[in-house]
Design a protein around this motif. Structure first.
Motif, PDB file in Angstrom:
ATOM      1  N   MET A  42      19.539 -11.570  11.922  1.00  0.00           N
ATOM      2  CA  MET A  42      20.373 -10.641  12.699  1.00  0.00           C
ATOM      3  C   MET A  42      19.558  -9.394  13.035  1.00  0.00           C
ATOM      4  SD  MET A  42      24.019  -8.893  11.696  1.00  0.00           S
ATOM      5  CE  MET A  42      24.816 -10.500  11.558  1.00  0.00           C
ATOM      6  N   LYS A  43      19.636  -8.968  14.313  1.00  0.00           N
ATOM      7  CA  LYS A  43      18.881  -7.819  14.772  1.00  0.00           C
ATOM      8  C   LYS A  43      19.417  -6.528  14.146  1.00  0.00           C
ATOM      9  CE  LYS A  43      17.171  -5.670  18.992  1.00  0.00           C
ATOM     10  NZ  LYS A  43      17.225  -5.667  20.478  1.00  0.00           N
ATOM     11  N   GLU A  44      18.497  -5.646  13.756  1.00  0.00           N
ATOM     12  CA  GLU A  44      18.875  -4.385  13.123  1.00  0.00           C
ATOM     13  C   GLU A  44      19.612  -3.477  14.100  1.00  0.00           C
ATOM     14  OE1 GLU A  44      16.822  -0.596  10.778  1.00  0.00           O
ATOM     15  OE2 GLU A  44      15.587  -2.195  11.621  1.00  0.00           O
ATOM     16  N   VAL A  45      20.732  -2.935  13.650  1.00  0.00           N
ATOM     17  CA  VAL A  45      21.506  -2.005  14.474  1.00  0.00           C
ATOM     18  C   VAL A  45      20.833  -0.642  14.442  1.00  0.00           C
ATOM     19  CG1 VAL A  45      23.739  -0.878  14.786  1.00  0.00           C
ATOM     20  CG2 VAL A  45      23.635  -3.246  13.975  1.00  0.00           C
ATOM     21  N   THR A  46      20.684  -0.010  15.612  1.00  0.00           N
ATOM     22  CA  THR A  46      20.000   1.283  15.703  1.00  0.00           C
ATOM     23  C   THR A  46      20.958   2.379  16.169  1.00  0.00           C
ATOM     24  OG1 THR A  46      19.346   0.949  18.004  1.00  0.00           O
ATOM     25  CG2 THR A  46      17.842   0.113  16.297  1.00  0.00           C
ATOM     26  N   LEU A  47      20.512   3.617  15.993  1.00  0.00           N
ATOM     27  CA  LEU A  47      21.296   4.752  16.497  1.00  0.00           C
ATOM     28  C   LEU A  47      21.439   4.676  18.012  1.00  0.00           C
ATOM     29  CD1 LEU A  47      19.788   7.732  14.424  1.00  0.00           C
ATOM     30  CD2 LEU A  47      21.910   6.491  13.997  1.00  0.00           C
ATOM     31  N   LYS A  48      20.394   4.164  18.670  1.00  0.00           N
ATOM     32  CA  LYS A  48      20.422   4.051  20.127  1.00  0.00           C
ATOM     33  C   LYS A  48      21.537   3.120  20.584  1.00  0.00           C
ATOM     34  CE  LYS A  48      17.520   2.861  24.104  1.00  0.00           C
ATOM     35  NZ  LYS A  48      16.183   2.369  24.538  1.00  0.00           N
ATOM     36  N   GLN A  49      21.728   2.013  19.853  1.00  0.00           N
ATOM     37  CA  GLN A  49      22.779   1.056  20.211  1.00  0.00           C
ATOM     38  C   GLN A  49      24.161   1.679  20.071  1.00  0.00           C
ATOM     39  OE1 GLN A  49      22.463  -2.696  18.171  1.00  0.00           O
ATOM     40  NE2 GLN A  49      24.525  -3.358  18.759  1.00  0.00           N
ATOM     41  N   ILE A  50      24.357   2.431  18.990  1.00  0.00           N
ATOM     42  CA  ILE A  50      25.651   3.111  18.794  1.00  0.00           C
ATOM     43  C   ILE A  50      25.884   4.114  19.911  1.00  0.00           C
ATOM     44  CG2 ILE A  50      26.957   4.636  17.259  1.00  0.00           C
ATOM     45  CD1 ILE A  50      25.409   3.425  14.902  1.00  0.00           C
ATOM     46  N   ALA A  51      24.810   4.862  20.238  1.00  0.00           N
ATOM     47  CA  ALA A  51      24.922   5.878  21.292  1.00  0.00           C
ATOM     48  C   ALA A  51      25.288   5.254  22.636  1.00  0.00           C
ATOM     49  CB  ALA A  51      23.597   6.638  21.401  1.00  0.00           C
ATOM     50  N   GLU A  52      24.651   4.122  22.983  1.00  0.00           N
ATOM     51  CA  GLU A  52      24.935   3.446  24.260  1.00  0.00           C
ATOM     52  C   GLU A  52      26.362   2.917  24.300  1.00  0.00           C
ATOM     53  OE1 GLU A  52      21.885   0.500  24.504  1.00  0.00           O
ATOM     54  OE2 GLU A  52      20.392   1.891  25.312  1.00  0.00           O
TER      55      GLU A  52
ATOM     56  N   SER B 262      24.684  10.816  23.285  1.00  0.00           N
ATOM     57  CA  SER B 262      23.245  10.858  22.990  1.00  0.00           C
ATOM     58  C   SER B 262      22.950  10.379  21.566  1.00  0.00           C
ATOM     59  CB  SER B 262      22.710  12.276  23.168  1.00  0.00           C
ATOM     60  OG  SER B 262      23.198  13.121  22.146  1.00  0.00           O
ATOM     61  N   VAL B 263      21.706   9.947  21.370  1.00  0.00           N
ATOM     62  CA  VAL B 263      21.248   9.530  20.040  1.00  0.00           C
ATOM     63  C   VAL B 263      21.316  10.714  19.073  1.00  0.00           C
ATOM     64  CG1 VAL B 263      19.261   8.723  18.694  1.00  0.00           C
ATOM     65  CG2 VAL B 263      19.761   7.696  20.916  1.00  0.00           C
ATOM     66  N   THR B 264      20.995  11.904  19.569  1.00  0.00           N
ATOM     67  CA  THR B 264      21.034  13.108  18.738  1.00  0.00           C
ATOM     68  C   THR B 264      22.441  13.370  18.215  1.00  0.00           C
ATOM     69  OG1 THR B 264      19.204  14.099  19.953  1.00  0.00           O
ATOM     70  CG2 THR B 264      20.599  15.585  18.666  1.00  0.00           C
ATOM     71  N   THR B 265      23.436  13.195  19.089  1.00  0.00           N
ATOM     72  CA  THR B 265      24.829  13.412  18.678  1.00  0.00           C
ATOM     73  C   THR B 265      25.245  12.401  17.624  1.00  0.00           C
ATOM     74  OG1 THR B 265      25.398  14.316  20.853  1.00  0.00           O
ATOM     75  CG2 THR B 265      27.215  13.526  19.482  1.00  0.00           C
ATOM     76  N   VAL B 266      24.816  11.146  17.798  1.00  0.00           N
ATOM     77  CA  VAL B 266      25.124  10.100  16.811  1.00  0.00           C
ATOM     78  C   VAL B 266      24.522  10.462  15.455  1.00  0.00           C
ATOM     79  CG1 VAL B 266      24.731   7.696  16.146  1.00  0.00           C
ATOM     80  CG2 VAL B 266      25.364   8.254  18.502  1.00  0.00           C
ATOM     81  N   SER B 267      23.284  10.872  15.482  1.00  0.00           N
ATOM     82  CA  SER B 267      22.580  11.238  14.245  1.00  0.00           C
ATOM     83  C   SER B 267      23.277  12.396  13.542  1.00  0.00           C
ATOM     84  CB  SER B 267      21.132  11.601  14.555  1.00  0.00           C
ATOM     85  OG  SER B 267      20.460  12.005  13.383  1.00  0.00           O
ATOM     86  N   LYS B 268      23.629  13.405  14.313  1.00  0.00           N
ATOM     87  CA  LYS B 268      24.298  14.577  13.742  1.00  0.00           C
ATOM     88  C   LYS B 268      25.679  14.216  13.190  1.00  0.00           C
ATOM     89  CE  LYS B 268      22.168  18.430  16.250  1.00  0.00           C
ATOM     90  NZ  LYS B 268      22.443  19.595  17.120  1.00  0.00           N
ATOM     91  N   ALA B 269      26.391  13.357  13.911  1.00  0.00           N
ATOM     92  CA  ALA B 269      27.738  12.963  13.478  1.00  0.00           C
ATOM     93  C   ALA B 269      27.676  12.240  12.135  1.00  0.00           C
ATOM     94  CB  ALA B 269      28.385  12.072  14.535  1.00  0.00           C
ATOM     95  N   LEU B 270      26.693  11.348  11.981  1.00  0.00           N
ATOM     96  CA  LEU B 270      26.561  10.601  10.728  1.00  0.00           C
ATOM     97  C   LEU B 270      26.146  11.495   9.569  1.00  0.00           C
ATOM     98  CD1 LEU B 270      24.841   7.341  12.035  1.00  0.00           C
ATOM     99  CD2 LEU B 270      27.203   7.608  11.256  1.00  0.00           C
ATOM    100  N   LYS B 271      25.542  12.641   9.904  1.00  0.00           N
ATOM    101  CA  LYS B 271      25.115  13.590   8.867  1.00  0.00           C
ATOM    102  C   LYS B 271      26.103  14.737   8.696  1.00  0.00           C
ATOM    103  CE  LYS B 271      20.206  12.638   9.675  1.00  0.00           C
ATOM    104  NZ  LYS B 271      18.930  13.172  10.212  1.00  0.00           N
ATOM    105  N   ASN B 272      27.239  14.635   9.397  1.00  0.00           N
ATOM    106  CA  ASN B 272      28.315  15.630   9.286  1.00  0.00           C
ATOM    107  C   ASN B 272      27.897  17.034   9.704  1.00  0.00           C
ATOM    108  OD1 ASN B 272      30.672  14.206   8.444  1.00  0.00           O
ATOM    109  ND2 ASN B 272      29.711  13.909   6.438  1.00  0.00           N
ATOM    110  N   TYR B 273      27.098  17.142  10.745  1.00  0.00           N
ATOM    111  CA  TYR B 273      26.718  18.458  11.263  1.00  0.00           C
ATOM    112  C   TYR B 273      27.965  19.179  11.779  1.00  0.00           C
ATOM    113  CZ  TYR B 273      21.618  18.045  11.094  1.00  0.00           C
ATOM    114  OH  TYR B 273      20.317  17.974  10.684  1.00  0.00           O
ATOM    115  N   LYS B 274      27.994  20.490  11.591  1.00  0.00           N
ATOM    116  CA  LYS B 274      29.167  21.286  11.965  1.00  0.00           C
ATOM    117  C   LYS B 274      29.340  21.415  13.475  1.00  0.00           C
ATOM    118  CE  LYS B 274      29.202  24.092   7.730  1.00  0.00           C
ATOM    119  NZ  LYS B 274      29.083  25.449   7.162  1.00  0.00           N
TER     120      LYS B 274
END
Length: 340
Positions: A1-11, A16-28
């Motif tokens: 199974m292909k690895e799921v990436t932040l880019k895939q979630i973002a698309e 954006s990938v940055t927003t996905v990353s921040k959301a998963l890290k609970n940025y304010k």
């Protein structure tokens, strides 16, 4: 199974990938609504963070190594519980390796942990370890190191210990205060510092109370276990030396001696008072219950990780710390194997 990436979630979510990353890290600066959408999508896709990528960015593996002589020993199992209890609070995984009291295996395990690039190492030396070059290599690699229980004075690192000499002195004095004058000692092998210190504490207590030290009453238990205790007790009886007290380096060795005494009609504590060391959980379940020295394994484990974490944080910040020596208190636990 292909690895799921932040880019895939973002698309999938049109962000954006940055927003996905921040959301998963609970940025304010990311809304609760967006965080919820991102986390729901990540869960639906079974997304797992790329640990290796995170490690490269943070220069941390969030893993630490632990090398101990044996896992089944009550004291070391208590140390493990203390370490894991503290490590989990800070998100660290503990890799536990057992040296089986073998210097050769201990060397291989040190190399393995360094190859795995763990953030720090905690260890208690094997009884057979003479050359400590492999332990020095941990410090030379810049990896924080904390030794506990069985340590080397040749290694300049932080150490969590008890005062083995004083604890053994107190245990022997306890027997003397109960009226014992011919006290045997089942000691460990000649190499580990704790074995040396417990022997010296026993010897000093005799001398301070005007009891002549008799080397014939000292028996070596290489593995300091139940079988060693039995073998040493059998040899003591075969040698014909009369004793009224016995201080054993571990509860297991003391328990082995107790069974031999029972088999030979020697009453404990009426004929021989018996003192162990470590406060093994079964020491109060045997008959008679064993008087012993309480060695705080759980506390030692917690303290070892706390000191290691302090040094790991300092390394990350580029701050040099002097090694610490933490000496934990012990106490005598009086039970039925010594006279009231």
């Amino acid at each position: 199974m292909k690895e799921v990436t932040l880019k895939q979630i973002a698309e999938n979510l049109g962000i954006s990938v940055t927003t996905v990353s921040k959301a998963l890290k609970n940025y304010k600066d990311v809304s609760q609504k967006t965080k919820a959408r991102v986390k729901a999508e990540a869960k639906a896709l079974n997304y797992k963070p790329n640990v290796f990528a995170v490690n490269l960015r943070t220069k941390e593996s969030k893993t630490v190594g632990l090398i101990i002589p044996e896992v089944v020993h009550h004291f070391f199992s208590s140390v493990i519980n203390g370490i894991i209890n503290e490590a989990e609070k800070h998100g660290y995984l503990v890799i536990i390796l057992q040296s089986n009291e073998s210097e050769t295996l201990e060397r291989k395990q040190v190399d393995l942990l360094l190859q795995k690039r763990v953030d720090g190492i905690m260890m208690s030396m094997a009884n057979t370890t003479v050359d400590v070059e492999h332990i020095a290599s941990i410090k030379n690699a810049g990896t924080p190191l904390v030794m506990f229980d069985k340590i080397s004075k040749l290694i300049n690192c932080s150490k969590i210990v008890i005062d083995d000499r004083q604890a053994a002195y107190d245990a022997t004095k306890f027997l003397i205060d109960k009226g014992c004058r011919r006290i045997a000692h089942f000691r460990g092998s000649l190499l580990p510092q704790n074995s040396i210190d417990r022997f010296l504490g026993y010897k000093k207590a005799l001398e301070d109370h005007n009891i002549t030290f008799d080397p014939n009453l000292v028996y070596i238990c290489e593995n300091v276990d139940y079988d060693d205790g039995r073998a040493a007790a059998k040899k003591l009886l075969a040698d014909g030396y009369e004793i009224d007290g016995l201080f054993a380096i571990t509860d297991m060795a003391a328990t082995g001696a107790l069974t031999v005494f029972k088999e030979n009609g020697i009453r404990v504590p009426e004929d021989v008072a018996l003192m162990g060391f470590s406060n093994w959980f079964l020491s109060q379940a045997i008959t008679p219950a064993l008087s012993t020295v309480d060695q705080p394994g759980f506390k030692m484990g917690r303290k070892a990780f706390k000191v290691l974490r302090k040094e790991m944080k300092a390394k990350k910040q580029g701050v040099a710390l002097d090694p610490e020596i933490k000496i934990l208190e012990t106490k005598i636990v009086e039970r039925d194997s010594t006279p009231n």
